[in-house]
Motif scaffolding. Structure first.
Motif, PDB file in Angstrom:
ATOM      1  N   UNK A   1       0.831  -1.197   0.000  1.00 20.36           N
ATOM      2  CA  UNK A   1       0.000   0.000   0.000  1.00 20.36           C
ATOM      3  C   UNK A   1       0.869   1.251   0.000  1.00 20.36           C
ATOM      4  N   UNK A   2       0.442   2.293  -0.699  1.00 23.35           N
ATOM      5  CA  UNK A   2       1.238   3.519  -0.815  1.00 23.35           C
ATOM      6  C   UNK A   2       1.627   4.137   0.530  1.00 23.35           C
ATOM      7  N   UNK A   3       0.743   4.047   1.524  1.00 22.01           N
ATOM      8  CA  UNK A   3       1.027   4.663   2.823  1.00 22.01           C
ATOM      9  C   UNK A   3       2.253   4.092   3.506  1.00 22.01           C
TER      10      UNK A   3
ATOM     11  N   UNK B   1       4.143  -3.404 -11.791  1.00 23.66           N
ATOM     12  CA  UNK B   1       2.734  -3.167 -11.467  1.00 23.66           C
ATOM     13  C   UNK B   1       2.577  -2.480 -10.121  1.00 23.66           C
ATOM     14  N   UNK B   2       3.364  -2.920  -9.127  1.00 23.21           N
ATOM     15  CA  UNK B   2       3.327  -2.286  -7.806  1.00 23.21           C
ATOM     16  C   UNK B   2       3.724  -0.816  -7.926  1.00 23.21           C
ATOM     17  N   UNK B   3       4.778  -0.572  -8.702  1.00 25.98           N
ATOM     18  CA  UNK B   3       5.296   0.777  -8.822  1.00 25.98           C
ATOM     19  C   UNK B   3       4.220   1.740  -9.325  1.00 25.98           C
ATOM     20  N   UNK B   4       3.492   1.333 -10.330  1.00 25.34           N
ATOM     21  CA  UNK B   4       2.481   2.233 -10.882  1.00 25.34           C
ATOM     22  C   UNK B   4       1.378   2.516  -9.877  1.00 25.34           C
ATOM     23  N   UNK B   5       1.135   1.575  -8.972  1.00 21.34           N
ATOM     24  CA  UNK B   5       0.125   1.793  -7.928  1.00 21.34           C
ATOM     25  C   UNK B   5       0.599   2.775  -6.858  1.00 21.34           C
ATOM     26  N   UNK B   6       1.909   2.869  -6.668  1.00 24.49           N
ATOM     27  CA  UNK B   6       2.443   3.747  -5.614  1.00 24.49           C
ATOM     28  C   UNK B   6       3.303   4.879  -6.160  1.00 24.49           C
ATOM     29  N   UNK B   7       3.215   5.095  -7.450  1.00 23.32           N
ATOM     30  CA  UNK B   7       4.020   6.113  -8.124  1.00 23.32           C
ATOM     31  C   UNK B   7       3.843   7.505  -7.525  1.00 23.32           C
ATOM     32  N   UNK B   8       2.624   7.889  -7.155  1.00 20.76           N
ATOM     33  CA  UNK B   8       2.389   9.226  -6.595  1.00 20.76           C
ATOM     34  C   UNK B   8       3.196   9.448  -5.324  1.00 20.76           C
ATOM     35  N   UNK B   9       3.328   8.408  -4.513  1.00 20.92           N
ATOM     36  CA  UNK B   9       4.099   8.537  -3.277  1.00 20.92           C
ATOM     37  C   UNK B   9       5.569   8.768  -3.599  1.00 20.92           C
ATOM     38  N   UNK B  10       6.118   7.974  -4.532  1.00 17.61           N
ATOM     39  CA  UNK B  10       7.529   8.150  -4.883  1.00 17.61           C
ATOM     40  C   UNK B  10       7.776   9.534  -5.477  1.00 17.61           C
TER      41      UNK B  10
ATOM     42  N   UNK C   1      19.494  13.728   6.706  1.00 19.53           N
ATOM     43  CA  UNK C   1      20.070  12.376   6.742  1.00 19.53           C
ATOM     44  C   UNK C   1      18.993  11.318   6.994  1.00 19.53           C
ATOM     45  N   UNK C   2      18.103  11.540   7.949  1.00 18.19           N
ATOM     46  CA  UNK C   2      17.065  10.544   8.225  1.00 18.19           C
ATOM     47  C   UNK C   2      16.114  10.411   7.042  1.00 18.19           C
ATOM     48  N   UNK C   3      15.934  11.491   6.295  1.00 15.01           N
ATOM     49  CA  UNK C   3      15.092  11.419   5.101  1.00 15.01           C
ATOM     50  C   UNK C   3      15.701  10.461   4.086  1.00 15.01           C
ATOM     51  N   UNK C   4      16.992  10.627   3.825  1.00  9.90           N
ATOM     52  CA  UNK C   4      17.658   9.741   2.873  1.00  9.90           C
ATOM     53  C   UNK C   4      17.736   8.317   3.395  1.00  9.90           C
ATOM     54  N   UNK C   5      17.911   8.151   4.689  1.00 17.63           N
ATOM     55  CA  UNK C   5      17.944   6.801   5.251  1.00 17.63           C
ATOM     56  C   UNK C   5      16.594   6.118   5.074  1.00 17.63           C
ATOM     57  N   UNK C   6      15.514   6.885   5.154  1.00 17.34           N
ATOM     58  CA  UNK C   6      14.194   6.332   4.926  1.00 17.34           C
ATOM     59  C   UNK C   6      13.993   5.913   3.480  1.00 17.34           C
ATOM     60  N   UNK C   7      14.549   6.686   2.560  1.00 19.61           N
ATOM     61  CA  UNK C   7      14.413   6.362   1.142  1.00 19.61           C
ATOM     62  C   UNK C   7      15.391   5.286   0.687  1.00 19.61           C
ATOM     63  N   UNK C   8      16.484   5.138   1.401  1.00 15.77           N
ATOM     64  CA  UNK C   8      17.560   4.233   0.985  1.00 15.77           C
ATOM     65  C   UNK C   8      17.105   2.817   0.630  1.00 15.77           C
ATOM     66  N   UNK C   9      16.190   2.198   1.374  1.00 14.85           N
ATOM     67  CA  UNK C   9      15.805   0.827   1.014  1.00 14.85           C
ATOM     68  C   UNK C   9      15.253   0.694  -0.406  1.00 14.85           C
ATOM     69  N   UNK C  10      14.729   1.778  -0.965  1.00 12.40           N
ATOM     70  CA  UNK C  10      14.177   1.697  -2.313  1.00 12.40           C
ATOM     71  C   UNK C  10      15.253   1.546  -3.374  1.00 12.40           C
ATOM     72  N   UNK C  11      16.482   1.875  -3.011  1.00  9.04           N
ATOM     73  CA  UNK C  11      17.557   1.810  -3.990  1.00  9.04           C
ATOM     74  C   UNK C  11      18.291   0.477  -3.946  1.00  9.04           C
ATOM     75  N   UNK C  12      17.915  -0.363  -3.015  1.00 11.83           N
ATOM     76  CA  UNK C  12      18.549  -1.676  -2.910  1.00 11.83           C
ATOM     77  C   UNK C  12      17.833  -2.670  -3.805  1.00 11.83           C
ATOM     78  N   UNK C  13      18.570  -3.611  -4.272  1.00 10.00           N
ATOM     79  CA  UNK C  13      18.028  -4.667  -5.118  1.00 10.00           C
ATOM     80  C   UNK C  13      16.859  -5.390  -4.456  1.00 10.00           C
ATOM     81  N   UNK C  14      16.888  -5.497  -3.138  1.00  7.07           N
ATOM     82  CA  UNK C  14      15.873  -6.285  -2.448  1.00  7.07           C
ATOM     83  C   UNK C  14      14.479  -5.666  -2.524  1.00  7.07           C
ATOM     84  N   UNK C  15      14.377  -4.369  -2.766  1.00  9.98           N
ATOM     85  CA  UNK C  15      13.049  -3.761  -2.811  1.00  9.98           C
ATOM     86  C   UNK C  15      12.566  -3.395  -4.201  1.00  9.98           C
ATOM     87  N   UNK C  16      13.484  -3.138  -5.101  1.00 11.36           N
ATOM     88  CA  UNK C  16      13.056  -2.744  -6.432  1.00 11.36           C
ATOM     89  C   UNK C  16      13.350  -3.837  -7.429  1.00 11.36           C
ATOM     90  N   UNK C  17      12.355  -4.252  -8.134  1.00  5.05           N
ATOM     91  CA  UNK C  17      12.568  -5.109  -9.290  1.00  5.05           C
ATOM     92  C   UNK C  17      13.022  -4.165 -10.401  1.00  5.05           C
TER      93      UNK C  17
END
Length: 167
Positions: free
Chosen positions: A54-56, A85-94, A136-152
């Motif tokens: 979910x986007x939230x 498919x997931x990405x397009x559902x949560x694109x507005x959040x990103x 710094x905490x903002x980037x740390x929160x976003x960091x998991x999205x740049x790892x292979x484990x979260x993004x196909x």
């Protein structure tokens, strides 16, 4: 205090709705209530399992409250890769998350105050949804999205800053 059955009865549906429709968090009071609910979840060691991407969840990875941020990161990680498919559902959040950096909201926080808010849509992230004093905490929160484990493999999207490379 809450018990597991109280939580299931009283909080699970509102929390799910907030996670599905994160624009509800633009309302500062609803944001506060969501934080309180998630604290209650942790306090009674109730495992509030989220089964959908979910986007939230992805919006809360930059939340100013560290406990909420950790919950969101842990939940997003447990849900696995964000596929096309997931990405397009949560694109507005990103898009909203990246605009904080693109528009320099850390240097110009008054931009949000002058922005038009379209009801039911995330356009800019309001200051109560991210730590405005800690880049710094903002980037740390976003960091998991740049790892292979979260993004196909997600197609390159024009609104991502050029310095961001998705793996």
């Amino acid at each position: 205090g809450y018990t597991s059955s109280d939580l299931e009865r009283d909080l699970s549906i509102p929390l799910l709705e907030i996670l599905k429709y994160p624009y509800l968090l633009l309302n500062e009071r609803l944001n506060d209530l969501c934080v309180e609910a998630l604290f209650e979840v942790e306090k009674i060691n109730y495992s509030y399992e989220v089964t959908g991407k979910y986007p939230g969840i992805y919006l809360l990875v930059v939340h100013p409250n560290e406990h909420i941020r950790r919950w969101a990161i842990r939940t997003a990680t447990n849900l696995g890769e964000v596929d096309r498919d997931d990405y397009y559902d949560i694109q507005d959040v990103f898009t909203c998350l990246f605009k904080v950096i693109e528009l320099g909201l850390y240097e110009n926080p008054d931009i949000y105050n002058s922005a038009e808010i379209e009801e039911g849509k995330l356009i800019l992230l309001p200051p109560h949804l991210y730590d405005t004093s800690d880049y710094k905490s903002y980037w740390l929160g976003e960091q998991p999205f740049y790892r292979r484990s979260l993004f196909a493999r997600i197609p390159r999207v024009s609104h991502f800053p050029e310095s961001v490379v998705l793996i």
